[in-house]
Design an enzyme around this catalytic site. Sequence first.
Site, PDB file in Angstrom:
ATOM      1  N   PRO A   2       0.805  -1.224   0.000  1.00  0.00           N
ATOM      2  CG  PRO A   2      -0.699  -1.511   1.737  1.00  0.00           C
ATOM      3  CD  PRO A   2       0.600  -2.013   1.205  1.00  0.00           C
ATOM      4  CE  LYS A  33      -2.439  -5.785   0.591  1.00  0.00           C
ATOM      5  NZ  LYS A  33      -1.981  -6.705  -0.438  1.00  0.00           N
TER       6      LYS A  33
END
Length: 118
Positions: A2, A33
């Site tokens: 990300p 994540k």
Amino acid sequence: MPFLELDTNLPAGRLPLGLAQELCAAAAAILGKPAERVNVTVRSGLPMVVAGSGEPCAQLLVSSIGVVGSAEQNQRHSARFFDVLTAQLGLGPERIVIRFYPLEPWQIGKNRTVMTFL
């Protein structure tokens, strides 16, 4: 992997210390994540207008592989990111805009290749 980019017209002195790290931890939790894969940029003091007004505001760009590709995903993410941003920046939700961009592995370069091959 990300990527978060926070742009705001708030001066740097009005941002909480450690904001980038806080956004990193929040993004890891929200997007599911590992924090080691999250990348955050914070830019302050920018000339900005949101909803026709130059009053204090912020725009968050969230891009990632596989977790921001549907309206349903982004509706959930949006609520959680708004909670973080309103608390950290002291802005009302009407002064914040979030943009979500899905990425493909071939669009991210790392270690002299692209994520497709890592």
